[in-house]
Scaffold this motif. Structure first.
Motif, mmCIF file in Angstrom:
data_model
loop_
_atom_site.group_PDB
_atom_site.id
_atom_site.type_symbol
_atom_site.label_atom_id
_atom_site.label_comp_id
_atom_site.label_asym_id
_atom_site.label_seq_id
_atom_site.Cartn_x
_atom_site.Cartn_y
_atom_site.Cartn_z
ATOM 1 N N ALA A 1 2.816 1.933 0.862
ATOM 2 C CA ALA A 1 3.520 0.867 1.583
ATOM 3 C C ALA A 1 3.494 -0.444 0.796
ATOM 4 N N ARG A 2 2.329 -0.773 0.255
ATOM 5 C CA ARG A 2 2.153 -2.033 -0.454
ATOM 6 C C ARG A 2 3.020 -2.094 -1.714
ATOM 7 N N LEU B 1 4.797 8.013 6.110
ATOM 8 C CA LEU B 1 4.027 7.003 6.839
ATOM 9 C C LEU B 1 4.039 5.662 6.098
ATOM 10 N N GLY B 2 3.979 5.716 4.771
ATOM 11 C CA GLY B 2 4.055 4.498 3.982
ATOM 12 C C GLY B 2 5.394 3.806 4.152
ATOM 13 N N ALA C 1 -5.591 7.446 4.173
ATOM 14 C CA ALA C 1 -5.158 6.159 4.717
ATOM 15 C C ALA C 1 -4.981 5.136 3.605
ATOM 16 N N ARG C 2 -5.906 5.164 2.634
ATOM 17 C CA ARG C 2 -5.783 4.248 1.489
ATOM 18 C C ARG C 2 -4.503 4.542 0.709
ATOM 19 N N ASN C 3 -4.215 5.827 0.541
ATOM 20 C CA ASN C 3 -3.014 6.226 -0.183
ATOM 21 C C ASN C 3 -1.757 5.755 0.539
ATOM 22 N N GLU D 1 -5.322 16.458 8.079
ATOM 23 C CA GLU D 1 -5.581 15.255 8.853
ATOM 24 C C GLU D 1 -5.696 14.072 7.893
ATOM 25 N N VAL D 2 -5.152 12.941 8.293
ATOM 26 C CA VAL D 2 -5.214 11.746 7.454
ATOM 27 C C VAL D 2 -6.592 11.105 7.609
#
Length: 292
Positions: free
Chosen positions: A71-72, A102-103, A64-66, A58-59
């Motif tokens: 993405a960033r 997801l990113g 989530a930070r990863n 599970e995320v």
């Protein structure tokens, strides 16, 4: 007389070939001659990818930070391949790479490169465990060396701050008996001290060791580095005359005081560098004094 020709090594000459012979002893007897079905490579639309909670994590907040970081800082050269398995409905279950996918989706990317394996649910879970459980953990020293090679500003700044004190950060863990003068493994402490105190301050602290213990090994350790940085921050006037500071530090028994501080810290349930820092401050106060 004919002069010998100079030979110059190219980058290709320095790189290693793939030679599995030296690892043969670690393989043992193969479990089976069957290597399974060879996977194939393809670009698959993210809309066709699915996450199976039966074996996928599970995320949570760290995940989530990863995802946000991926993405960033998205760059295809850092992305890699997503491992997926074909499932019903012309869809694919992600075996490895859900965070990266997801990113990519966050950046509006519609398709990602995938390695497509043939595996039912049981084998998907087994593949997930094999990929994520049999990973060779990369030491912080190796990561730092890679960051320096990549020109990462923070890593280069640390390398330069250490070089100014004649300190070399090892590229991998080295046994104490094989350490050379001015080599250190304390990558975590160095990185933290650079962030907290800055490059010039870190260099000054390191020089208290390298310029007073020439030829000696083993003093560039985490508690000593952190204690020196802290003490010179508390009383910055001691850095004004490097000659006087080094003259005083030549009288300080690093090995003996570190050993005593380690024992005292355990007894007091304190940090070793804190105890050593107090001892070091008292020592320099007696040697150099504190301006009124």
């Amino acid at each position: 007389m004919r002069q010998p020709q100079e030979t110059t090594q190219t980058k290709e000459d320095q790189m290693k070939h793939i030679d599995p012979a030296e690892y043969l002893a670690f393989m043992g007897t193969p479990i089976s001659e069957n290597l399974g079905v060879a996977p194939r490579l393809d670009w698959i639309p993210i809309s066709k990818l699915r996450i199976d909670p039966a074996y996928q994590r599970e995320v949570l907040r760290n995940g989530a930070r990863n995802i946000g970081k991926i993405a960033r800082e998205f760059d295809w050269s850092l992305f890699g391949i997503v491992v997926v398995a074909e499932i019903e409905g012309d869809l694919y279950a992600i075996v490895d790479g859900q965070h990266r996918t997801l990113g990519a989706a966050l950046r509006g990317i519609e398709a990602v490169p995938c390695l497509i394996i043939q595996a039912d649910l049981s084998k998907q879970a087994k593949a997930f465990a094999a990929i994520n459980g049999a990973v060779t953990k990369i030491h912080g020293l190796a990561i730092f060396a890679a960051e320096v090679a990549a020109g990462t500003p923070e890593a280069v700044a640390l390398r330069d701050a250490c070089a100014a004190a004649e300190v070399t950060i090892c590229k991998y863990p080295v046994a104490a008996i094989n350490m050379k003068p001015n080599e250190t493994l304390a990558i975590g402490a160095l990185q933290r001290c650079l962030r907290v105190y800055g490059a010039q301050h870190l260099t000054a602290a390191l020089r208290c060791i390298t310029q007073t213990r020439r030829g000696e090994v083993g003093h560039l350790r985490e508690p000593t580095i952190k204690a020196l940085c802290h003490v010179l921050e508390v009383e910055p006037s001691w850095k004004e005359s490097e000659e006087n500071l080094h003259k005083a530090m030549k009288k300080f028994d690093f090995a003996k005081q570190l050993e005593k501080a380690t024992i005292t810290a355990k007894q007091q349930r304190n940090e070793t560098y804190t105890v050593l820092g107090n001892v070091l401050f008292d020592f320099l106060d007696k040697q150099l004094g504190v301006p009124a």
